[in-house]
Design a protein around this motif. Structure first.
Motif, PDB file in Angstrom:
ATOM      1  N   ILE A 240       0.840  -1.187   0.000  1.00 42.68           N
ATOM      2  CA  ILE A 240       0.000   0.000   0.000  1.00 42.68           C
ATOM      3  C   ILE A 240       0.885   1.251   0.000  1.00 42.68           C
ATOM      4  O   ILE A 240       1.728   1.431   0.877  1.00 42.68           O
ATOM      5  CB  ILE A 240      -0.943   0.015   1.218  1.00 42.68           C
ATOM      6  CG1 ILE A 240      -1.817  -1.248   1.216  1.00 42.68           C
ATOM      7  CG2 ILE A 240      -1.811   1.262   1.225  1.00 42.68           C
ATOM      8  CD1 ILE A 240      -2.749  -1.344   2.396  1.00 42.68           C
TER       9      ILE A 240
ATOM     10  N   PRO B 227       0.424   4.979   0.525  1.00 40.15           N
ATOM     11  CA  PRO B 227      -0.591   5.935   0.981  1.00 40.15           C
ATOM     12  C   PRO B 227      -0.543   7.267   0.250  1.00 40.15           C
ATOM     13  O   PRO B 227      -1.554   7.949   0.130  1.00 40.15           O
ATOM     14  CB  PRO B 227      -0.279   6.098   2.472  1.00 40.15           C
ATOM     15  CG  PRO B 227       1.172   5.748   2.588  1.00 40.15           C
ATOM     16  CD  PRO B 227       1.427   4.706   1.558  1.00 40.15           C
ATOM     17  N   GLN B 228       0.642   7.670  -0.231  1.00 43.02           N
ATOM     18  CA  GLN B 228       0.803   8.915  -0.979  1.00 43.02           C
ATOM     19  C   GLN B 228       2.136   8.849  -1.711  1.00 43.02           C
ATOM     20  O   GLN B 228       2.653   7.761  -1.951  1.00 43.02           O
ATOM     21  CB  GLN B 228       0.723  10.125  -0.046  1.00 43.02           C
ATOM     22  CG  GLN B 228       1.637  10.041   1.173  1.00 43.02           C
ATOM     23  CD  GLN B 228       1.457  11.207   2.101  1.00 43.02           C
ATOM     24  OE1 GLN B 228       1.335  12.345   1.668  1.00 43.02           O
ATOM     25  NE2 GLN B 228       1.407  10.948   3.399  1.00 43.02           N
TER      26      GLN B 228
ATOM     27  N   LEU C 166      -9.015   0.081   9.594  1.00 41.48           N
ATOM     28  CA  LEU C 166      -9.231  -0.276   8.192  1.00 41.48           C
ATOM     29  C   LEU C 166     -10.028  -1.571   8.135  1.00 41.48           C
ATOM     30  O   LEU C 166      -9.660  -2.569   8.757  1.00 41.48           O
ATOM     31  CB  LEU C 166      -7.884  -0.450   7.492  1.00 41.48           C
ATOM     32  CG  LEU C 166      -7.906  -0.809   6.005  1.00 41.48           C
ATOM     33  CD1 LEU C 166      -8.493   0.344   5.194  1.00 41.48           C
ATOM     34  CD2 LEU C 166      -6.497  -1.126   5.518  1.00 41.48           C
TER      35      LEU C 166
ATOM     36  N   PRO D 117      -3.981   0.451  10.509  1.00 39.98           N
ATOM     37  CA  PRO D 117      -2.784   0.705   9.707  1.00 39.98           C
ATOM     38  C   PRO D 117      -1.825   1.638  10.428  1.00 39.98           C
ATOM     39  O   PRO D 117      -2.237   2.437  11.267  1.00 39.98           O
ATOM     40  CB  PRO D 117      -3.343   1.344   8.431  1.00 39.98           C
ATOM     41  CG  PRO D 117      -4.651   1.925   8.834  1.00 39.98           C
ATOM     42  CD  PRO D 117      -5.185   1.057   9.923  1.00 39.98           C
TER      43      PRO D 117
ATOM     44  N   PHE E  80      -0.232   4.214   9.322  1.00 41.60           N
ATOM     45  CA  PHE E  80      -0.045   5.500   8.662  1.00 41.60           C
ATOM     46  C   PHE E  80      -0.338   6.654   9.613  1.00 41.60           C
ATOM     47  O   PHE E  80      -1.141   6.534  10.537  1.00 41.60           O
ATOM     48  CB  PHE E  80      -0.942   5.597   7.432  1.00 41.60           C
ATOM     49  CG  PHE E  80      -0.806   4.421   6.502  1.00 41.60           C
ATOM     50  CD1 PHE E  80       0.434   4.043   6.019  1.00 41.60           C
ATOM     51  CD2 PHE E  80      -1.908   3.684   6.131  1.00 41.60           C
ATOM     52  CE1 PHE E  80       0.567   2.960   5.170  1.00 41.60           C
ATOM     53  CE2 PHE E  80      -1.795   2.597   5.292  1.00 41.60           C
ATOM     54  CZ  PHE E  80      -0.544   2.226   4.803  1.00 41.60           C
TER      55      PHE E  80
ATOM     56  N   LEU F 250      -6.096   6.809   5.277  1.00 41.46           N
ATOM     57  CA  LEU F 250      -5.881   6.508   3.869  1.00 41.46           C
ATOM     58  C   LEU F 250      -6.905   7.231   3.000  1.00 41.46           C
ATOM     59  O   LEU F 250      -8.089   7.254   3.318  1.00 41.46           O
ATOM     60  CB  LEU F 250      -5.998   5.011   3.631  1.00 41.46           C
ATOM     61  CG  LEU F 250      -4.742   4.167   3.787  1.00 41.46           C
ATOM     62  CD1 LEU F 250      -5.099   2.681   3.671  1.00 41.46           C
ATOM     63  CD2 LEU F 250      -3.705   4.528   2.744  1.00 41.46           C
ATOM     64  N   ASN F 251      -6.425   7.809   1.916  1.00 41.75           N
ATOM     65  CA  ASN F 251      -7.304   8.394   0.911  1.00 41.75           C
ATOM     66  C   ASN F 251      -7.196   7.518  -0.326  1.00 41.75           C
ATOM     67  O   ASN F 251      -6.195   7.563  -1.054  1.00 41.75           O
ATOM     68  CB  ASN F 251      -6.882   9.828   0.601  1.00 41.75           C
ATOM     69  CG  ASN F 251      -7.780  10.485  -0.423  1.00 41.75           C
ATOM     70  OD1 ASN F 251      -8.646   9.846  -1.040  1.00 41.75           O
ATOM     71  ND2 ASN F 251      -7.592  11.771  -0.636  1.00 41.75           N
ATOM     72  N   PHE F 252      -8.212   6.692  -0.579  1.00 43.23           N
ATOM     73  CA  PHE F 252      -8.129   5.723  -1.669  1.00 43.23           C
ATOM     74  C   PHE F 252      -8.245   6.371  -3.049  1.00 43.23           C
ATOM     75  O   PHE F 252      -8.082   5.689  -4.051  1.00 43.23           O
ATOM     76  CB  PHE F 252      -9.201   4.644  -1.490  1.00 43.23           C
ATOM     77  CG  PHE F 252      -8.919   3.717  -0.350  1.00 43.23           C
ATOM     78  CD1 PHE F 252      -7.903   2.786  -0.434  1.00 43.23           C
ATOM     79  CD2 PHE F 252      -9.654   3.783   0.819  1.00 43.23           C
ATOM     80  CE1 PHE F 252      -7.632   1.929   0.625  1.00 43.23           C
ATOM     81  CE2 PHE F 252      -9.392   2.940   1.883  1.00 43.23           C
ATOM     82  CZ  PHE F 252      -8.372   2.007   1.787  1.00 43.23           C
TER      83      PHE F 252
ATOM     84  N   ALA G 225      -4.248   6.799  -2.947  1.00 38.29           N
ATOM     85  CA  ALA G 225      -3.419   5.635  -2.618  1.00 38.29           C
ATOM     86  C   ALA G 225      -3.364   4.643  -3.780  1.00 38.29           C
ATOM     87  O   ALA G 225      -4.287   4.537  -4.576  1.00 38.29           O
ATOM     88  CB  ALA G 225      -3.963   4.949  -1.363  1.00 38.29           C
TER      89      ALA G 225
END
Length: 417
Positions: free
Chosen positions: A81, A83-84, A380, A399, A401, A405-407, A410
């Motif tokens: 994953i 995240p950014q 999550l 998670p 982070f 999370l911004n899907f 991501a």
């Protein structure tokens, strides 16, 4: 002591030279085979057992053994994953079976570029590739105009390092990408320079190219019939019958009242037939007018147990399966707990199952759970569907982070180690 096999690295030879025993009573080559069956997510915590285990579990030989000896079904199936922007925020590996997280090193940083997104991440063997993307470049004008990247990076799990590879011939983000089956080649198609911060702005393109992993070389192929960005790609068939499918995406942009930009989304697909020298053919519309505005999130299940790839789409809380014979999407199932914000949902295929990822903040909770919502805001939720068993199950994890999370931004991909 038995001599080392050809697959043993210098570190394993040192183990034998220094008489560091992996498992008492067993030769190190046999002990290495036994330790190779330890799930990937458990390996780091076992390094403290002994000096020899720490040396072996930190070596690239362990990954090589698992890749060469274990069938795909027996490997650890992990999610990677991002995240950014991976040059400023480290990606993470996640093991859904053991709910274990592991941080990867950040990708090499370009001091002139920032805000990388819309890139593609894909795995080939013990390597993870990050290709292209959309970003901002401080050397361009105006500064707030997004541009696309041609960079290609690879994370090598054998030495735990990022490598910079040859750049694509054409910079692109939001493009179709797939690995040619039974080969060391990657195909990319279409794309553009759009960044999520700027609506329908950005360029579109139709160029197609192929990356030869062994040669570290990009070569051009016949371009798409027309500009297409925001599309997805996958391969169907084996041998000479391989076909590269590109679905969905958007092309031209129109405006409402001459002010508001609106994308023209495609309802069809195009197919490259490799046996005919890479020529394209067009597939008709996959849905009727008014049925849906655009293609949803697409994943492909293939490998063990699948004679042909199964293509699934997540659309407004429902999962559809693509039927090639009728060129239609047929409803498979519905997600048990739908998100209130349907665009901020992750969708990925892993180990023969479909994973729908949603932050618990984005789930419609029953009234009895609303009081506990703040305590679970960082959690999550993974809702996992097995197409062959037609069953759902779910797991919840927290998670690591720093921010939710911004899907939309991501990037998620699967890898078997």
């Amino acid at each position: 002591m038995a001599p080392p096999y050809s697959w043993m690295s210098t570190e394993e030879v040192q183990l034998q030279t220094l008489t560091l025993t992996l498992i008492p009573g067993l030769p190190n080559d046999l002990a290495s085979l036994i330790l190779a069956f330890i799930p990937y997510s458990h390996q780091s915590r076992l390094k403290s057992v002994s000096k020899s285990w720490k040396l072996f579990l930190s070596s690239g030989t362990l990954i090589s053994l698992r890749q060469s000896l274990l069938p795909s079904s027996a490997r650890s199936h992990l999610l990677c994953i991002f995240p950014q922007d991976p040059s400023i925020s480290s990606p993470y590996l996640f093991d859904p079976k053991n709910l274990a997280w592991r941080e990867l090193p950040a990708m090499p940083c370009n001091p002139h570029a920032y805000g990388l997104c819309n890139f593609t991440s894909i795995s080939v063997g013990p390597h993870l590739y990050v290709i292209g993307g959309s970003l901002f470049d401080t050397r361009s004008f105006p500064l707030d105009r997004p541009c696309s990247s041609s960079s290609t990076f690879r994370f090598n799990f054998l030495n735990w390092k990022w490598e910079s590879l040859s750049s694509m011939l054409s910079p692109r983000g939001s493009f179709a990408c797939a690995v040619i089956p039974n080969s060391n080649k990657i195909v990319v198609a279409g794309g553009g320079s759009r960044h999520p911060m700027y609506g329908a702005a950005g360029s579109r393109m139709s160029s197609v190219e192929m990356y030869d992993i062994g040669k570290d070389e990009w070569v051009p192929l016949d371009g798409l019939p027309r500009f297409r960005a925001g599309c997805v790609g996958f391969f169907v068939g084996n041998g000479e019958e391989k076909e590269f499918w590109v679905m969905g995406g958007y092309g031209e942009c129109r405006t409402i009242s001459g002010v508001f930009p609106v994308d023209e989304y495609y309802k069809d697909a195009v197919v490259m037939e490799l046996k005919s020298g890479g020529k394209w053919r067009e597939v008709g519309d996959m849905w009727e007018e008014g049925e849906r505005r655009m293609l949803g999130k697409i994943v492909v299940l293939e490998g063990d147990g699948w004679h042909v790839p199964a293509i699934f789409m997540l659309d407004r809380g429902d999962i559809f399966r693509y039927d090639m014979a009728s060129n239609q999407w047929l409803k498979e199932t519905s997600v048990p707990r739908k998100a209130s914000d349907e665009s901020s949902v992750g969708f990925v295929a892993l180990d023969g199952e479909l994973h729908v990822l949603t932050l618990l903040d984005g789930i419609k909770l029953p009234d009895t759970q609303k009081l506990r919502r703040n305590k679970r805001s960082a959690a999550l939720l993974l809702q996992i569907y097995h197409p062959k068993k037609e069953r759902w199950r779910s797991v919840i994890t927290k998670p690591p982070f720093n921010r939710p999370l911004n899907f939309r931004m991501a990037v998620i991909c699967a890898i078997g180690l």
